[in-house]
Design a protein around this motif. Structure first.
Motif, mmCIF file in Angstrom:
data_model
loop_
_atom_site.group_PDB
_atom_site.id
_atom_site.type_symbol
_atom_site.label_atom_id
_atom_site.label_comp_id
_atom_site.label_asym_id
_atom_site.label_seq_id
_atom_site.Cartn_x
_atom_site.Cartn_y
_atom_site.Cartn_z
ATOM 1 N N ALA A 28 0.840 -1.208 0.000
ATOM 2 C CA ALA A 28 0.000 0.000 0.000
ATOM 3 C C ALA A 28 0.873 1.256 0.000
ATOM 4 C CB ALA A 28 -0.913 -0.010 1.224
ATOM 5 N N TRP A 29 1.931 1.246 0.799
ATOM 6 C CA TRP A 29 2.830 2.398 0.885
ATOM 7 C C TRP A 29 3.462 2.694 -0.475
ATOM 8 C CZ3 TRP A 29 8.020 3.576 0.227
ATOM 9 C CH2 TRP A 29 8.455 4.769 0.790
ATOM 10 N N ARG A 30 3.891 1.630 -1.167
ATOM 11 C CA ARG A 30 4.512 1.807 -2.495
ATOM 12 C C ARG A 30 3.506 2.341 -3.510
ATOM 13 N NH1 ARG A 30 7.595 -2.935 -0.973
ATOM 14 N NH2 ARG A 30 6.010 -4.318 -1.849
ATOM 15 N N THR A 31 2.275 1.827 -3.455
ATOM 16 C CA THR A 31 1.226 2.257 -4.392
ATOM 17 C C THR A 31 0.903 3.738 -4.196
ATOM 18 O OG1 THR A 31 0.274 0.037 -4.378
ATOM 19 C CG2 THR A 31 -1.157 1.807 -5.152
ATOM 20 N N VAL A 32 0.681 4.133 -2.945
ATOM 21 C CA VAL A 32 0.341 5.538 -2.652
ATOM 22 C C VAL A 32 1.510 6.445 -3.040
ATOM 23 C CG1 VAL A 32 -0.271 7.195 -0.822
ATOM 24 C CG2 VAL A 32 -1.303 4.913 -0.835
ATOM 25 N N GLY A 33 2.739 5.983 -2.793
ATOM 26 C CA GLY A 33 3.932 6.753 -3.174
ATOM 27 C C GLY A 33 4.009 6.988 -4.675
ATOM 28 N N ALA A 34 3.665 5.953 -5.439
ATOM 29 C CA ALA A 34 3.700 6.075 -6.909
ATOM 30 C C ALA A 34 2.652 7.077 -7.393
ATOM 31 C CB ALA A 34 3.459 4.713 -7.549
ATOM 32 N N ILE A 35 1.459 7.055 -6.776
ATOM 33 C CA ILE A 35 0.399 8.008 -7.154
ATOM 34 C C ILE A 35 0.816 9.432 -6.773
ATOM 35 C CG2 ILE A 35 -2.018 8.685 -6.727
ATOM 36 C CD1 ILE A 35 -2.542 5.604 -6.225
ATOM 37 N N GLU A 36 1.436 9.546 -5.594
ATOM 38 C CA GLU A 36 1.904 10.862 -5.107
ATOM 39 C C GLU A 36 2.908 11.482 -6.095
ATOM 40 O OE1 GLU A 36 4.391 12.675 -1.275
ATOM 41 O OE2 GLU A 36 4.280 10.512 -1.604
ATOM 42 N N GLN A 37 3.770 10.635 -6.689
ATOM 43 C CA GLN A 37 4.806 11.133 -7.611
ATOM 44 C C GLN A 37 4.276 11.404 -9.022
ATOM 45 O OE1 GLN A 37 7.899 11.884 -6.445
ATOM 46 N NE2 GLN A 37 7.079 11.215 -4.469
ATOM 47 N N ALA B 214 0.518 12.305 0.565
ATOM 48 C CA ALA B 214 1.621 12.312 1.535
ATOM 49 C C ALA B 214 1.095 12.045 2.951
ATOM 50 C CB ALA B 214 2.366 13.640 1.480
ATOM 51 N N GLU B 215 -0.061 12.662 3.268
ATOM 52 C CA GLU B 215 -0.675 12.448 4.589
ATOM 53 C C GLU B 215 -1.086 10.987 4.772
ATOM 54 O OE1 GLU B 215 -1.285 14.215 7.521
ATOM 55 O OE2 GLU B 215 0.270 15.371 6.513
ATOM 56 N N TYR B 216 -1.694 10.453 3.709
ATOM 57 C CA TYR B 216 -2.164 9.064 3.754
ATOM 58 C C TYR B 216 -0.979 8.103 3.907
ATOM 59 C CZ TYR B 216 -5.139 5.047 2.542
ATOM 60 O OH TYR B 216 -5.831 3.865 2.558
ATOM 61 N N LYS B 217 0.102 8.432 3.219
ATOM 62 C CA LYS B 217 1.308 7.606 3.288
ATOM 63 C C LYS B 217 1.862 7.576 4.719
ATOM 64 C CE LYS B 217 5.104 8.529 0.979
ATOM 65 N NZ LYS B 217 6.094 8.844 -0.039
ATOM 66 N N LYS B 218 1.792 8.731 5.401
ATOM 67 C CA LYS B 218 2.259 8.814 6.799
ATOM 68 C C LYS B 218 1.465 7.870 7.695
ATOM 69 C CE LYS B 218 4.155 13.438 7.335
ATOM 70 N NZ LYS B 218 3.737 14.815 7.663
ATOM 71 N N LYS B 219 0.157 7.808 7.451
ATOM 72 C CA LYS B 219 -0.721 6.925 8.235
ATOM 73 C C LYS B 219 -0.278 5.470 8.043
ATOM 74 C CE LYS B 219 -5.655 5.733 8.686
ATOM 75 N NZ LYS B 219 -5.676 4.300 8.456
ATOM 76 N N ILE B 220 -0.020 5.097 6.784
ATOM 77 C CA ILE B 220 0.405 3.718 6.484
ATOM 78 C C ILE B 220 1.777 3.447 7.113
ATOM 79 C CG2 ILE B 220 0.946 2.060 4.641
ATOM 80 C CD1 ILE B 220 -0.996 3.758 2.841
ATOM 81 N N GLU B 221 2.668 4.443 7.041
ATOM 82 C CA GLU B 221 4.015 4.316 7.635
ATOM 83 C C GLU B 221 3.927 3.994 9.118
ATOM 84 O OE1 GLU B 221 6.385 7.872 6.909
ATOM 85 O OE2 GLU B 221 6.048 7.595 4.762
ATOM 86 N N SER B 222 3.061 4.718 9.830
ATOM 87 C CA SER B 222 3.007 4.509 11.282
ATOM 88 C C SER B 222 2.384 3.148 11.604
ATOM 89 C CB SER B 222 2.302 5.654 12.003
ATOM 90 O OG SER B 222 0.923 5.591 11.771
ATOM 91 N N GLU B 223 1.399 2.709 10.795
ATOM 92 C CA GLU B 223 0.822 1.367 10.994
ATOM 93 C C GLU B 223 1.878 0.288 10.756
ATOM 94 O OE1 GLU B 223 -2.563 0.676 8.496
ATOM 95 O OE2 GLU B 223 -3.724 2.293 9.406
ATOM 96 N N LEU B 224 2.652 0.474 9.685
ATOM 97 C CA LEU B 224 3.694 -0.492 9.327
ATOM 98 C C LEU B 224 4.745 -0.587 10.440
ATOM 99 C CD1 LEU B 224 4.937 -2.337 7.097
ATOM 100 C CD2 LEU B 224 6.128 -0.336 6.244
ATOM 101 N N ALA B 225 5.183 0.575 10.933
ATOM 102 C CA ALA B 225 6.192 0.598 11.997
ATOM 103 C C ALA B 225 5.661 -0.087 13.259
ATOM 104 C CB ALA B 225 6.598 2.037 12.309
ATOM 105 N N GLU B 226 4.377 0.170 13.557
ATOM 106 C CA GLU B 226 3.764 -0.421 14.757
ATOM 107 C C GLU B 226 3.718 -1.953 14.657
ATOM 108 O OE1 GLU B 226 -0.648 -0.434 16.626
ATOM 109 O OE2 GLU B 226 -0.020 1.503 15.801
#
Length: 250
Positions: free
Chosen positions: A72-81, A93-105
Motif C-alpha cells: 500500500a505504501w509503495r502504491t500511494v507513493g507512486a500516485i503521489e509522484q 503524503a498524509e495518507y502515506k504517513k498513516k500507512i508508515e506509522s501502521e507499518l512501523a507499529e
C-alpha cells in the motif's frame, strides 16, 4: 499426582496443536492479525523452541501481516509522484504517513514477540540465526519508509541484529538456506537502506563463493531451497555491479 501431571501435559499438547491448526485456518482465511495471535500463544504455551515447520509458519504469518501495508505504501507513493495527480500530492503524503506509522507499529510488534518469547528459547545455531535474522528484517522493513530519528534508530537495530545473526550463522554450513537467506537480506539492507553498493556486493559474493565450494555436500532437500536463494544472490549481484560501474563511470 503422576496421572494428573500427564493429563496436564496432554492438555498443553492439545492446546498447542489446536492453536497451530487455527493459525493455518486464519492463514487460509487471510486473517493475518489472528494468525499472529494464535502463533504468539503457541510460542508462549510451548516450553521449548518451535520446530522448523512452526518457525516457517511464524515467518509466513509475520510476513503477511505487513506485506499489504508495504504494498500500500509503495502504491500511494507512486500516485503521489505522478504529475497527473499533482494537486492531490499533499493528501497522498498524509495518507502515506498513516500507512508508515501502521507499518512501523506492526513491525515493532513482531520484533518484540521474537525478542521476548522466541529468541530466549532458541535451541541451536539454526534457530538462533533464524530469529536474529528475523529481527534484522523487521527493522529493515521499518527503515524502508522511515525518516530522521526513527530511520537512524531502526537502521542501527538492523545493523546490530544482522551482525549478530551473521555471527550465529558461522555454526551452519555455507549452503544452509537460513545462512544464505541471511546473506541475501543483509546484502539487500546495505543496498537499499545504507546505499552502500560495494558492501552489498561483497556480502553477496562471499556467500556465493562459500556456498559454491560446499555445494556437492548438499542433499536434495537442502539443495532445492539453497539453489533458489543462490539464484537471487546472483541476480542481485549482477544488477548491483552494473549499477556500481555506471556510478563510477559518471
Amino acid at each position: 499426582d503422576e496421572l494428573h501431571i500427564i493429563g496436564e501435559d496432554t492438555d498443553l499438547k492439545m492446546s498447542v496443536k489446536e492453536k497451530i491448526f487455527m493459525a493455518r485456518v486464519a492463514d487460509q482465511a487471510e486473517r493475518y492479525d489472528d494468525m499472529v495471535e494464535f502463533l504468539t500463544e503457541v510460542i508462549q504455551l510451548k516450553g521449548e523452541d518451535l520446530n522448523t515447520e512452526e518457525r516457517n509458519l511464524l515467518s509466513v504469518g509475520f510476513k503477511n501481516l505487513i506485506s499489504s501495508r508495504r504494498a500500500a505504501w509503495r502504491t500511494v507513493g507512486a500516485i503521489e509522484q505522478n504529475e497527473k495527480y499533482q494537486e492531490y500530492s499533499g493528501d497522498c503524503a498524509e495518507y502515506k504517513k498513516k500507512i508508515e506509522s501502521e507499518l512501523a507499529e506492526q513491525c515493532k510488534k513482531v520484533i518484540n514477540i521474537v525478542k521476548e518469547n522466541s529468541l530466549p528459547k532458541a535451541g541451536d545455531g539454526e534457530s538462533k540465526t533464524f530469529y536474529l535474522k528475523m529481527i534484522g528484517d523487521y527493522y529493515r522493513y521499518i527503515a524502508e519508509t522511515a525518516k530522521d530519528d526513527l530511520l537512524q534508530e531502526v537502521t542501527d537495530g538492523a545493523t546490530e541484529y544482522y551482525g549478530k545473526a551473521t555471527e550465529a550463522a558461522k555454526e551452519l554450513e555455507p549452503y544452509n538456506s537460513t545462512r544464505l537467506g541471511l546473506a541475501l537480506n543483509y546484502s539487500v539492507f546495505y543496498y537499499e537502506v545504507k546505499s552502500d553498493i560495494p558492501k552489498a556486493c561483497s556480502l553477496a559474493e562471499d556467500a556465493l563463493e562459500q556456498a559454491k565450494a560446499n555445494i556437492d555436500k548438499m542433499d536434495n532437500e537442502d539443495a532445492r531451497d539453497a539453489l533458489s536463494i543462490v539464484e537471487l544472490l546472483k541476480e542481485n549481484l549482477s544488477l548491483w555491479k552494473e549499477e556500481n560501474e555506471d556510478d563510477e563511470a559518471h
